[in-house]
Design an enzyme around this catalytic site. Sequence first.
Site, PDB file in Angstrom:
ATOM      1  CG  ASP A  36      42.478  48.331  37.213  1.00 23.38           C
ATOM      2  OD1 ASP A  36      42.229  48.153  36.000  1.00 23.38           O
ATOM      3  OD2 ASP A  36      43.344  47.681  37.837  1.00 23.38           O
ATOM      4  N   GLY A 121      49.256  31.942  37.171  1.00 22.96           N
ATOM      5  CA  GLY A 121      48.436  31.814  35.957  1.00 22.96           C
ATOM      6  C   GLY A 121      46.960  31.619  36.239  1.00 22.96           C
ATOM      7  N   GLY A 123      45.161  33.983  37.752  1.00 20.05           N
ATOM      8  CA  GLY A 123      44.540  35.308  37.806  1.00 20.05           C
ATOM      9  C   GLY A 123      44.371  35.833  39.220  1.00 20.05           C
ATOM     10  CB  SER A 126      51.521  34.931  41.467  1.00 25.81           C
ATOM     11  OG  SER A 126      51.566  34.895  40.061  1.00 25.81           O
ATOM     12  CG  ASP A 171      46.090  42.956  39.824  1.00 30.74           C
ATOM     13  OD1 ASP A 171      44.857  43.097  39.971  1.00 30.74           O
ATOM     14  OD2 ASP A 171      46.599  42.529  38.779  1.00 30.74           O
ATOM     15  CE1 TYR A 220      44.237  44.165  32.194  1.00 28.61           C
ATOM     16  CE2 TYR A 220      45.874  45.741  31.431  1.00 28.61           C
ATOM     17  CZ  TYR A 220      44.938  45.342  32.361  1.00 28.61           C
ATOM     18  OH  TYR A 220      44.704  46.120  33.470  1.00 28.61           O
TER      19      TYR A 220
HETATM   20  C1  GLA Z   1      44.534  42.461  35.626  1.00 29.88           C
HETATM   21  C2  GLA Z   1      45.213  43.811  35.849  1.00 29.88           C
HETATM   22  C3  GLA Z   1      44.363  44.726  36.740  1.00 29.88           C
HETATM   23  C4  GLA Z   1      42.919  44.795  36.224  1.00 29.88           C
HETATM   24  C5  GLA Z   1      42.371  43.414  35.914  1.00 29.88           C
HETATM   25  C6  GLA Z   1      41.028  43.461  35.224  1.00 29.88           C
HETATM   26  O1  GLA Z   1      44.459  41.754  36.839  1.00 29.88           O
HETATM   27  O2  GLA Z   1      46.483  43.634  36.438  1.00 29.88           O
HETATM   28  O3  GLA Z   1      44.949  45.992  36.824  1.00 29.88           O
HETATM   29  O4  GLA Z   1      42.834  45.649  35.114  1.00 29.88           O
HETATM   30  O5  GLA Z   1      43.234  42.647  35.098  1.00 29.88           O
HETATM   31  O6  GLA Z   1      40.087  44.028  36.057  1.00 29.88           O
END
Ligand code: GLA
Length: 380
Positions: A36, A121, A123, A126, A171, A220
Amino acid sequence: MSADGIAQVFREKFGYEPEIVGVAPGRVNLIGEHTDYNDGFVFPAAIDRGLWIAAAITNKETKSYSVQLGDGQPFVAGKVEPGFTDNWVKYPAGMSWAISKSADQELPNLKVAIDSTIPIGSGVSSSAALEMAFGVVWSHAGRLALDNRELARLGQVCENQFVGVNSGIMDQMASAMGRKDHAMILDTRSKEIDYVAMPPGLSIVLCDTKKERELANSAYNERRTQCEMAAQLLGVKKLRDADQGMLEARKYKLTEVAYRRARHVISENARCLGFRSALANRDLELIGILMRESHQSLRYDFEVSCDELDAMAASAWAAPGCVGARMMGGGFGGACIAVVQTEKLDAFIESTLNLYKLASGLNGEAMTCRIVDGARLLVA
Ligand code: GLA
């Protein structure tokens, strides 16, 4: 949970009736991971684990109470700055900051009660749900009439500039724009959404490793920087604009790590588009191949998996009824997503968790998810 349930939490906490009630869901992502923020494609869906919110306007400070997390620090809506707090209330505070800055308008303060069925936590976003729940409430309370797309954009501003995570927009878009029984393929560059119905007879199961995500935010942000550097060295605006041929032709310009990061993003975008046809054609074999390849690419090229996610994915692959499975989300812990034949659901879950326990020593957890609509007001 229900509108009445969260109104009752509000009443017990603050002693009077709330004026506004809303809900924002968590999300899964079928495929398209770490694409993304490279302007690529993602394939999420909003799920029936949600965050419920009840609120009333107040002429005092904004006070938020969460059943799961307790009282948040009070703050004046829109009058907070990045770095204000490390507490969970940074998400509502950041939303008030992003909305009032963008609308160039003061926001009313609120008393807020929150109750959530979204695991923290694991993924499943939340925090994006928290942002979108406050977004719909503030948009209404401040008479701003912001649509859900705009709230998703402001949620990303909140994450990037207030919370300090350089996340993409997946998200927030999933929580804001989800549609019942449909996954959504989102072009994160044009923000165009194509809703694809989930074929009957298939279920989505989250297989939580119960491994806490460690140092996930700094890793990240590092991945995002590496992708931006790779794009620059390839001479494109974003990795979305690169393809496999170009990558091989210009390989000599990249470090070995940058090459692998780019290879993941390029191949993952292609898998995401392939997945759309696989789903539409109910091509179970192809769904399985694409999800497995996605996992391996995230593991070896993007290096965001961990032993527990690898063990969970392998356990799912070996279990009865598994169509496909892979790690999901940012990585370094959290959950795998599996597409499973509904008629074999119970056997799949039992076998996956048993195999996972043998491999990792941990008690994983499985959650079957239904796909629901995005964030909305229920009472206003
Ligand atoms: C997290 C980030 C998203 C995306 C994912 C990996 O959830 O908030 O924007 O980059 O990781 O796909």
